[in-house]
Enzyme design. Structure first.
Site, PDB file in Angstrom:
ATOM      1  N   GLU A  35       0.838  -1.198   0.000  1.00 22.27           N
ATOM      2  CA  GLU A  35       0.000   0.000   0.000  1.00 22.27           C
ATOM      3  C   GLU A  35       0.872   1.247   0.000  1.00 22.27           C
ATOM      4  OE1 GLU A  35      -2.094   3.438   1.938  1.00 22.27           O
ATOM      5  OE2 GLU A  35      -0.326   2.349   2.629  1.00 22.27           O
ATOM      6  N   GLU A  36       1.967   1.186   0.753  1.00 23.82           N
ATOM      7  CA  GLU A  36       2.725   2.405   1.083  1.00 23.82           C
ATOM      8  C   GLU A  36       3.346   3.100  -0.127  1.00 23.82           C
ATOM      9  OE1 GLU A  36       2.512   3.953   3.668  1.00 23.82           O
ATOM     10  OE2 GLU A  36       2.101   2.601   5.335  1.00 23.82           O
ATOM     11  N   ASP A  74      -7.316   1.140   7.986  1.00 28.29           N
ATOM     12  CA  ASP A  74      -5.941   1.637   7.833  1.00 28.29           C
ATOM     13  C   ASP A  74      -5.768   3.031   8.437  1.00 28.29           C
ATOM     14  OD1 ASP A  74      -3.280   1.917   7.107  1.00 28.29           O
ATOM     15  OD2 ASP A  74      -3.741   2.588   5.085  1.00 28.29           O
TER      16      ASP A  74
END
Lengths: 471, 471
Positions: free
Chosen positions: B322-323, B350
């Site tokens: 995701e990052e 998140d």
């Protein structure tokens, strides 16, 4: 115009003025109250600390900023209008930090956040690798059989619960390496001596006992110690690899920097206040101990700004190298040990920004009425009366031990060990209301001490500290 | 025995049971309330997160622990009793951090605490040195004349005041390097995008715009930004030297790891919950986003442990990467974009450990009575009703954008950005009461969504997100 508090104070003073000449005069008490009220609204200590942390930053003894810190202190004392400013040399073995890394290599490989303890030797270039053996504190290590430790890396997992725990918990930092060596271990890593739960390792001095191997010694953050303890609790061997580059490199010379506001009647007697100018290298030494330097510099300046001329001199010392073994404090003592009776009173500020909670003294009985006057003037700043076994701070401890009258201005240290010896010891943590109260208390204390009509007993042989309780 | 709350709940349910078949049955509502009451006292999410952070630790996409994280997730989903566990590949450009150091070289030499932004190029080996030019935010930089920037290192000093500021402040992180390049600057360093005042720099992804030089980009801690701003305020040129070793190294493949509790009536329709398995490398990814993985894994397990058989399937996704740009989320979308109507509902966790403050939906009007039932069951957990423009989280945003019914379970993020993307994002910050409430809410939400007698509207063309407001 006098404030209500001052008027109330004045009433107390006039009551006292009927007393004999073993207490401060009504005029001096009034001046002290006016000083208190002017000083409490000042912001000078905050500004001095801003200057030191911004313009110098980290100030490890013998490190790259040591000489710049000394130059800063001389220039600042001159700019503040001290009558005399000088420096006295302090020479010590120089320690260099070098690299510092660690990782768990098995069974759950991940990096740790560590720092070398001060004065630790390094590891071989390729690091040291070994199984961790955990002890809850230094005593557990001391009591353990050698075969539990032999060939292993000792992990001392002693958690500091609050600021009163420091003496007890830092024993593992000071002596963990030698106690590990005594049992055949290969290195030591401790849970940081600190009350925070952030991922900052806390550095700090350790020392080697003679005739034992010198082992590498480091600290991991509280967060990392929690992590490693959880790994160990799973019951499988946990292996650490650690690389440290710490080393001794000859000697360095720094300076105790001293500023004096010269007394009008007894210039050769002096009230000694100060802090230590050196810091550890990880942060910028805001609470440890830029604060102490700023507080005491500003205290003396506020007396002068108020138009007061103290009878005795007031000396502010910015000590060199406290962190690596009270070396500046010892140097001052050695240079002045033949004139201890001239040190009318001693008080160092070295536990952060304050506020000050209590005033403790260490004086002869004849001087207790003056101490009581101090406590009365300081009461509106929420300073309580303390006991008569006050500790004057680390660098001045040697003065008390040798019969110098001392004062212990107890600081609120509840968050001091969150920051102590970490990268997080920076100026943004300083709250003006806290540090300015502390500076105001130091100003009032120093002024009243300088005016005292009686000796506090330094050098008379009457002041003998009681033995310290065993830990 | 039923609790008082459950009895009250049951009374509400029976009132509902008189309604038409567009709402959950009284029996299902009773089961949901019992699930809520059982789940709120559980500790499974806390335990799963302890396992992930201790046994895997940092999990940067493509980094040394990526494969171990994937293996952990597969093993954990199997151990928790999911009916099916599989993984779907996610391939992306691999970024490596390398060294990262910076120091002020003039006029007040001292080291800074910095970190490279993710995806940044490195500097030459000897570093980059230049005068700093400060801008209060990205817009000031964009509006500045090029000659103010040319040849300099840009310092974007945009302070994040609270957790609602993230989108605005992180624009400087994302675009600062290219906006600097556009005006002929040589590097960029930003004040960390974070709400803490500790000496941790916050990393995070940046990106380069095409056809502009790619400049090195870093972040300094909030404490360092305060320091540098104070230096600059003195009016003399301030020079920074920075060395970064970041670089791209080919591609890496990781996996979205998926566990399914298979539905009893409509197994091919599924409720999608999850978090992202990757983290940044500085901490151990406890709040970002091990928490989301642990919360949603445990939510599904608690439904099973309660003996409930959901009508639709419940899928938990532990997303890859995701990052560095929502890459796992896009991969899931690409692999499943021809069956979006089967995704009955989507909600990713998140933003930390919670608790959950509100339940927002993004469903067709016909389904709003079911949403209301969810909100009523969740009210005893202090979950408020939200709006019908809920955001399902970063990796699932692409699903909402493509007409999938979504839920936004708003987390209490007041301290999330204290830890986000720093070394301090570690398990010791997790409070069982917070994360376990969040897991209980996810369990109730997922179960009730799976039981809904009506479609929420995915793939019907009726769900069109409103345009985002301009920032």
């Amino acid at each position: 115009m006098l404030s209500k508090t001052s008027l109330l104070g004045a009433a107390i003073f006039f009551a006292f003025s009927a007393q004999a000449a073993d207490t401060l005069s009504a005029q001096d008490l009034q001046a002290a109250a006016a000083l208190r009220d002017a000083a409490r609204t000042g912001n000078l200590s905050y500004q001095i600390l801003e200057s030191l942390t911004t313009e110098v930053g980290p100030r490890m003894a013998g490190g790259p900023n040591d000489a710049r810190a000394v130059a800063w202190a001389e220039a600042k004392l001159k700019a503040l209008g001290f009558d005399k400013v000088w420096k006295e040399p302090v020479t010590f073995p120089k320690w260099v930090r070098g690299e510092e890394t660690a990782e768990i290599t098995a069974p759950f490989p991940q990096p740790l956040h560590i720092t070398s303890l001060g004065m630790s030797v390094g590891t071989p270039k390729e690091g040291v690798t070994g199984e961790l053996v955990r002890f809850a504190n230094l005593k557990e290590l001391v009591d353990a059989p050698a075969d539990k430790v032999r060939g292993k890396i000792v992990f001392i997992d002693h958690k500091m619960e609050n600021d009163h725990d420091y003496g007890k918990v830092q024993a593992g930092r000071s002596n963990g390496a030698s106690e590990t060596a005594r049992k055949g271990g290969i290195a030591v890593i401790i849970r940081s001596v600190g009350t925070d739960s952030h991922r900052f390792p806390h550095t700090g001095a350790m020392r080697y006992q003679p005739n034992l191997p010198q082992l590498p010694a480091a600290a991991m953050s509280n967060s990392d110690a929690d992590l490693v303890a959880r790994m160990i609790a799973r019951g499988k061997p946990v292996t650490l690899k650690m690389t440290l580059g710490g080393r001794m490199e000859g000697t360095a010379t720094s300076y105790n920097v001293i500023g004096e506001m010269t007394g009008s009647e007894k210039p050769d007697e002096y009230v000694l206040i100060g802090g230590h100018l050196d810091s550890w290298d990880l942060g910028t030494g805001a609470v440890d101990d830029g604060a102490g330097v700023a507080i005491t510099m500003s205290a003396a300046e506020m007396i002068k700004r108020q138009g007061l001329k103290p009878k005795r001199s007031i000396r502010v010392i910015a000590y060199a190298n406290e962190e690596q073994g009270l070396i500046g404090g010892r140097a001052y003592y050695e240079a002045h040990k033949n004139e201890l009776q001239k040190i009318h009173a001693a008080a160092e500020s070295d536990e952060g920004q304050g506020p000050i909670l209590a005033l403790n003294s260490f004086v002869v009985p004849a001087a207790l009425p003056v101490v009581k006057q101090m406590q009365e003037v300081l009461a509106p700043l929420n300073v309580k009366a303390g006991d008569n076994n006050g500790n004057p701070g680390p660098d001045m401890g040697i003065l008390k031990a040798n019969g110098v009258a001392s004062f212990g201005l107890t600081l609120d240290g509840h968050d001091y060990f969150d920051l102590h010896h970490t990268p997080d010891d920076t100026f943004d943590k300083i709250e003006p209301a806290r540090i300015n109260q502390t500076a105001a208390v130091y100003a009032v204390f120093a002024w009243m001490a300088a005016q005292s009509p009686v000796s506090f007993g330094s050098g008379t042989g009457q002041l003998v500290p009681p033995p310290r309780p065993a830990r």
